[in-house]
Each structure stands twice: as structure tokens, then as C-alpha cells.
Design an enzyme around this catalytic site. Sequence first.
Site, PDB file in Angstrom:
ATOM      1  N   CYS A  58       9.812 -20.431  -1.986  1.00 55.24           N
ATOM      2  CA  CYS A  58      10.519 -19.144  -1.956  1.00 55.24           C
ATOM      3  C   CYS A  58      10.914 -18.693  -3.366  1.00 55.24           C
ATOM      4  CB  CYS A  58      11.754 -19.268  -1.061  1.00 55.24           C
ATOM      5  SG  CYS A  58      12.970 -17.961  -1.273  1.00 55.24           S
ATOM      6  N   CYS A  61      14.629 -18.333  -3.908  1.00 52.05           N
ATOM      7  CA  CYS A  61      15.254 -19.660  -3.997  1.00 52.05           C
ATOM      8  C   CYS A  61      15.089 -20.230  -5.403  1.00 52.05           C
ATOM      9  CB  CYS A  61      14.639 -20.615  -2.968  1.00 52.05           C
ATOM     10  SG  CYS A  61      14.762 -20.049  -1.246  1.00 52.05           S
ATOM     11  N   CYS A 393       2.527   3.202   4.232  1.00 56.36           N
ATOM     12  CA  CYS A 393       3.053   2.392   5.346  1.00 56.36           C
ATOM     13  C   CYS A 393       1.990   2.167   6.425  1.00 56.36           C
ATOM     14  CB  CYS A 393       4.275   3.085   5.936  1.00 56.36           C
ATOM     15  SG  CYS A 393       4.793   2.462   7.541  1.00 56.36           S
ATOM     16  N   CYS A 396       2.988   3.400   9.866  1.00 61.95           N
ATOM     17  CA  CYS A 396       2.911   4.866   9.950  1.00 61.95           C
ATOM     18  C   CYS A 396       1.472   5.299  10.222  1.00 61.95           C
ATOM     19  CB  CYS A 396       3.406   5.496   8.656  1.00 61.95           C
ATOM     20  SG  CYS A 396       5.111   5.052   8.211  1.00 61.95           S
TER      21      CYS A 396
END
Length: 511
Positions: A58, A61, A393, A396
Site C-alpha cells: 500500500c 502505508c 468515467c 458514465c
Amino acid sequence: MRSVAPFLLSLLSATAVVSAADDQPEVKSDVVSLTKDNFDEFIKEHDLVLAEFYAPWCGHCKALAPKYEEAATQLKEKDIALVKVDCTEEEEVCRGQGVEGYPTLKIFRGLDDVKPYQGARQADALVSYMVKQSLPAVSTVTEDNLEEVKTMDKIVVIGYIDSDDKSSNEAFTSFAESQRDKYLFASTSDAAIAKAEGVKQPSLVLYKDFDEKKAIYKGDLEQDAIFDWVKTASTPLVGELGPETYSDYITAGIPLAYIFAETQEEREKYAEDFKAIAEKHKGAINIATIDAKMFGAHAGNLNLDPERFPAFAIQDPEKNAKYPYDQSKEIKAKDVGKFIQNVLDGKVEPSIKSEPIPETQEGPTTVVVAHSYQDLVINNDKDVLLEFYAPWCGHCKALAPKYDELATLYADFPEVTIAKIDATANDVPDSITGFPTIKLYPAGSKDSPVEYSGARTPEALADFIKENGKHQVDAQAAAEKKAEEGGEDAAESSSASSSEAPAATGDHDEL
């Protein structure tokens, strides 16, 4: 208009990328690694624990790691433990704690008293937040510890209240309980200490490590009044805008002025130059510098050229209004100060980013832009379903043919408009946190739009319009009736067998 969330996420992401790129040398860690074998036992043995649930891959992280280590070293002296759990190895522990994303930070006072960490992910913020958690909501001040308490955190609020003044004490304690995660509170009933600090009982003093160092409140100890005062007094005259401060600034309830500058030296100079202006308008507008190299892209959201710095703009989150300062002009405090005054006096029209108004509407769905928004969405007696979308998007794009199908369904109903707007290219007075967002603006209730959260199908959207629109148009029933009539006419005028009749029903199923 994009909402707070996207910019805040972009700030956090930029910070993560920069931090994660730095290789951290191996050092002895003050962060305790826990597993399923020792997690419960460790939590039970310590009064207060901050736990990070993370994944090694991560990025956020990795960005947090050195800051978390630094905080652990400082808090170790105060007997506050910082631990971490690798969720790729300890799935059972993380699942038991309801971890859904990384990193997740939680505060433990035993296994049964757990709450989320809600502070910033910086070393000093981690230390400050956890120190507050280790103290009572209101600490006791004496002559001996006054100076120590005043400097225990960047912001400390001390109440100088007589012990017999029960209502003031209760009000202050109640406020401290509600705000203990953000500020450190203390109090004293000693009149001599109050006199030495130059205040009379009851009074509140906010001590800070910036600007004028302290602020005094002498008004009634009423919750809302105290909150407004603390919020204003604890905000730097000219602060620094970044991932850890953006949310507080944008939710302060007053306009925010941005000073974009590319170097630390520039930002420090502007901060000094604008202090007098910030002092003059304290409580009416916040002013902050922002690193244009890291966060310059946000200038585009304020209708500035994101490639031209230094730059200045004002944003009013309450009104969703933006006021960019002419970028051809030099950023001089005196001139910008006049601009700020004019904005606050309502003498400057907000900047509105808009695509051109379409000369003709092509396709079944009505295209709305910022300059046509009021006419097509608000100032009419129609039920208007509006989709806020972004060209990039994927969801979308998947919705587009279904949305056009819905618009076709309402083609014969002028009292309903099916519309869409590119929310990345147009400013609109709506808070949009994701794409696509679909809202219905009912006739007669345009100020109370209803957001859609159901299935993205023509049928479900049509039901939503019927149930929530003023005109209660049932377009599906009308289409079904039309289809049935068409089928009957075809049957009457044809010698075809009855087995061909279901064709009309099939057409209806396609709607």
C-alpha cells in the site's frame, strides 16, 4: 463543480507518491508488530494503544511509515504504544477489527473500547492526538504546572472559572468533551492564576505557538459561541494549505483565499505580507498559501491557469463560488487586499466555467452547461432529471445508452426533462462527490433535489421520476399502452396468425 473529497484525495495521493519514493534505511523500530498470537494480550496489557492495520504494497502505508515511527518514538516516553498489523499475514485479526482499507488506524482502550483515529497522518499530529487521548477532557492547572500545560500542544484552551460558577464549569466541560480530539483543554479555579494571566473569571484563554501566541474570550460560555471563537482563534492568520489542513479550511463556513507559490521562500514572504490583511478580515475569510509545485493542478478547479504562478483565488464553499484574481497582475498584498474586500462586499461576480450553450440539442438527452443551468434545470416548471458525469468515467460511459433510452421514453412528455452535464467542464451549484451522480429537481421544489441511488436501468429511473416528480408522469405505462395498441392494430390489419402477436410484448421488454 467538484466537491471537497476529490481534491483532498489528490493532495493525499501526491503526498503518498513523494514520500513512498524515498527509500527509508533500516532502523530499530519503536512500533510493535502484532500477530493473532499476541494481539489480544498486548491490547489488554496497555491502557492506550494506537494500531495501524496495513498492507506492505500500500502506497499510503509506505508514506505513513516514517511518520508513524517518529510518533512512536516520541509517544514511547509517555507510555503510549503504537503497534502495526500486517493484514496480508494476519487476515483473521484484521477481519475481526472490520478493516476494509489501508491504512486503517484505530485507538484501543482495551478490546471493548475501540474508536477510529480521526487525526492527520503526520508525526506531530499523531503525537498531539494521542496525547489528548491520554489526558482527561479537562486537565487541572496549578501555579506549578501552568507554563507546562500552556505548551503541551500547538493549541491549548484553559478555562479560568471560579469553582462556585457551576453553569460556566459545566458549559466548558461539555464543550471540552465534544472537542477533545481536536484541542487540549485545562482549567483552574484559582483567581490568583487568572489575575497573573491578565484575565477575570470566568474567561477562556487559547494559547498557541503561532501569531499572537494567545487569544482571550470574555463572552458568555455558550456552546456555539465558544466553538466559533475557538475555530477562529486557532486558525493561523496566513496558514499553509495541504492534505492535513484542507478539510478544516474548506468546512470552516467562511471563504478561503489561496496564494499559489512554487517555493517555500515565496510562500513565507506572502504569508508575512498578507498578515495585516488576514488580521483585518479574521473570522470573515481564511487566507492560506499552497505549494504550486505539488498542488498546482488545483488552480484549474478555481478557474485559474494551472501553469502560471504565483496566483491568487478565493473560493466560497458555502455558495460554491470562485473568484480568481487576474493572473496578468502581480500578487501585491495591497492590491489583492482591495480585491478581497470587494469580494466580501459582493462587488465581484463569481467566475463561472462553462462550455458553450449548444446551438441545437442533438440526441434525446438534453445537454446542460453552466450558462444554461438556471434556465434548463431551475427556472422552469418541469421535473428535471440531471446526470452529472465526467468524460473519462467508465460508469458514465456504460450508463450513456441506457440514459438516452430513458430520454427517448420521455420524448412525448414536455413536463419532464432528461438532461446531463459534464461536471468537469462546467461549474454548477451542486456538491458532487462521484460520477455519475443523478439528481431529480422536481417542479416547485428545485431547492430540494432528490439524489438517485437505485439501479441504473431505464425502468428503475422511470419509476424514480414517477415517485418523486411533481407531475408523476408514468412514461413506462404510456409506452406499454402504445406498444399494445400498435400490436392490436397490426393484428387487426393483418391476416397473420395469432402466434405473431407476442412481437409487441417483445418490443416492450426492450424498453
